[in-house]
Design a protein around this motif. Sequence first.
Motif, mmCIF file in Angstrom:
data_model
loop_
_atom_site.group_PDB
_atom_site.id
_atom_site.type_symbol
_atom_site.label_atom_id
_atom_site.label_comp_id
_atom_site.label_asym_id
_atom_site.label_seq_id
_atom_site.Cartn_x
_atom_site.Cartn_y
_atom_site.Cartn_z
ATOM 1 N N LYS A 215 38.747 97.838 -46.693
ATOM 2 C CA LYS A 215 38.952 98.390 -45.365
ATOM 3 C C LYS A 215 39.697 99.711 -45.495
ATOM 4 O O LYS A 215 40.666 99.830 -46.247
ATOM 5 C CB LYS A 215 39.751 97.412 -44.498
ATOM 6 C CG LYS A 215 39.766 97.777 -43.023
ATOM 7 C CD LYS A 215 40.346 96.628 -42.196
ATOM 8 C CE LYS A 215 40.322 96.963 -40.718
ATOM 9 N NZ LYS A 215 40.804 95.820 -39.897
ATOM 10 N N LEU B 87 26.747 101.254 -45.388
ATOM 11 C CA LEU B 87 27.668 102.020 -44.552
ATOM 12 C C LEU B 87 26.883 103.032 -43.735
ATOM 13 O O LEU B 87 25.847 103.522 -44.162
ATOM 14 C CB LEU B 87 28.674 102.805 -45.403
ATOM 15 C CG LEU B 87 29.495 102.088 -46.451
ATOM 16 C CD1 LEU B 87 30.489 103.072 -47.062
ATOM 17 C CD2 LEU B 87 30.218 100.904 -45.844
ATOM 18 N N THR C 75 31.216 103.520 -41.815
ATOM 19 C CA THR C 75 31.318 102.347 -40.956
ATOM 20 C C THR C 75 30.459 101.227 -41.531
ATOM 21 O O THR C 75 29.273 101.437 -41.817
ATOM 22 C CB THR C 75 30.834 102.680 -39.527
ATOM 23 O OG1 THR C 75 31.620 103.753 -39.019
ATOM 24 C CG2 THR C 75 30.952 101.468 -38.618
ATOM 25 N N GLY D 133 31.506 97.008 -38.258
ATOM 26 C CA GLY D 133 32.044 98.080 -37.441
ATOM 27 C C GLY D 133 33.339 98.684 -37.949
ATOM 28 O O GLY D 133 33.793 99.709 -37.432
ATOM 29 N N ASP D 134 33.922 98.059 -38.996
ATOM 30 C CA ASP D 134 35.150 98.604 -39.568
ATOM 31 C C ASP D 134 34.869 99.866 -40.379
ATOM 32 O O ASP D 134 33.790 100.015 -40.979
ATOM 33 C CB ASP D 134 35.808 97.582 -40.498
ATOM 34 C CG ASP D 134 36.651 96.566 -39.760
ATOM 35 O OD1 ASP D 134 36.896 96.758 -38.557
ATOM 36 O OD2 ASP D 134 37.060 95.570 -40.402
ATOM 37 N N ALA D 135 35.858 100.736 -40.441
ATOM 38 C CA ALA D 135 35.833 101.845 -41.391
ATOM 39 C C ALA D 135 36.211 101.280 -42.760
ATOM 40 O O ALA D 135 37.250 100.616 -42.903
ATOM 41 C CB ALA D 135 36.809 102.929 -40.984
ATOM 42 N N LYS E 292 40.903 104.864 -39.032
ATOM 43 C CA LYS E 292 39.615 104.804 -38.347
ATOM 44 C C LYS E 292 38.834 106.096 -38.572
ATOM 45 O O LYS E 292 39.403 107.171 -38.731
ATOM 46 C CB LYS E 292 39.823 104.598 -36.838
ATOM 47 C CG LYS E 292 40.414 103.244 -36.482
ATOM 48 C CD LYS E 292 39.427 102.123 -36.706
ATOM 49 C CE LYS E 292 39.993 100.787 -36.265
ATOM 50 N NZ LYS E 292 39.049 99.676 -36.519
#
Length: 337
Positions: free
Chosen positions: A332, A310, A299, A281-283, A336
């Motif tokens: 990372k 992604l 994401t 769920g991270d960008a 966001k």
Amino acid sequence: MSTNPPVVLYHYEASPFAKKVQSLLALKGVPYTRVLVLNIPPRPALSTLLGITYRRVPVLAIGSDIYCDSAAIASALERRFPAAPTLYPFRVGVGKTAPIAEEVVKTDTAVVRALAFWAEGQVFPTVQDHMPYESLPAEWIHDRSGHRGAPIDIPTIVARRDDSKSTVASHLALLEAQLADGREWLLDTTAPGLADIIVHTPFAWARTLSSLADLFDPTVVPRTIAWLDRTSTYLDARRVSAPVISPEDAAHVITSAQAEDIDYTVGFNATDARRLGTERGDAVTVTPRDVGKVPTVGTLVALSSEEIVLETRGEVGVVRCHFPRLGFQIKKAEAKL
């Protein structure tokens, strides 16, 4: 009615790697359509419509999943079209009449990947020295200089061509030795497979370049020439017409198609994600480690020892963008999405 997902290849005509992917599609017997893009960025068919800023082509869409890099494309074709001819055929004399067992089919996957590093990391760059840089457009030279991260010095390339030609001759000698026992296909299989396509691609290209053509001497590398011709004939007989469609039509077809079940096929390695300082769920950004270091931002939705996935968003909709783990860096993102 076919239940197979739509398949769309994004490429430009002169790309050797596009020819490799087209050979994979021919061997697998997978019908597809094409979107023709420029041989230099920008490529809004990908970046604007689908949110994919990866600067290399070809890329292949299967359903609403986009596979970047020919290694990811080969893996995807094998798992998404399991009923088609396999890219990992049996060895001669092994399992010919038995059902295909995964442990048999997958026996040489590591060997095939090693061949890819040789063919694409060693053979391809020496062949590339013999491109007609002197007559290529300045715009292309400028773009590829940025792609490599250093200026393309044409006089230096020309000056080293005899040395690189000697290196290509040494690679040809290795290939001739591999075929010396009279085998039909590179890994002594019952049919051509991924290994044949991987190695065929740079050597078939080399054969078309005027300064390397004399290396393909039938008195020196007869088995290599026979194998190249045999592989070309086999693939040409299986090629099908692939209609060209517009970028807009392709984007709508792709974004409205069903996605791969990545929870099942890729999964999420939380331990490895922690090593990378990220989580589902991270960008994140994914960037090639060698050349063309333009990040794709999206994401993170799946991660394994072999694959990164992604989710990206463009003007037309959302897609999932797949990259191999080897050769790509994941970080990372600073902000966001």
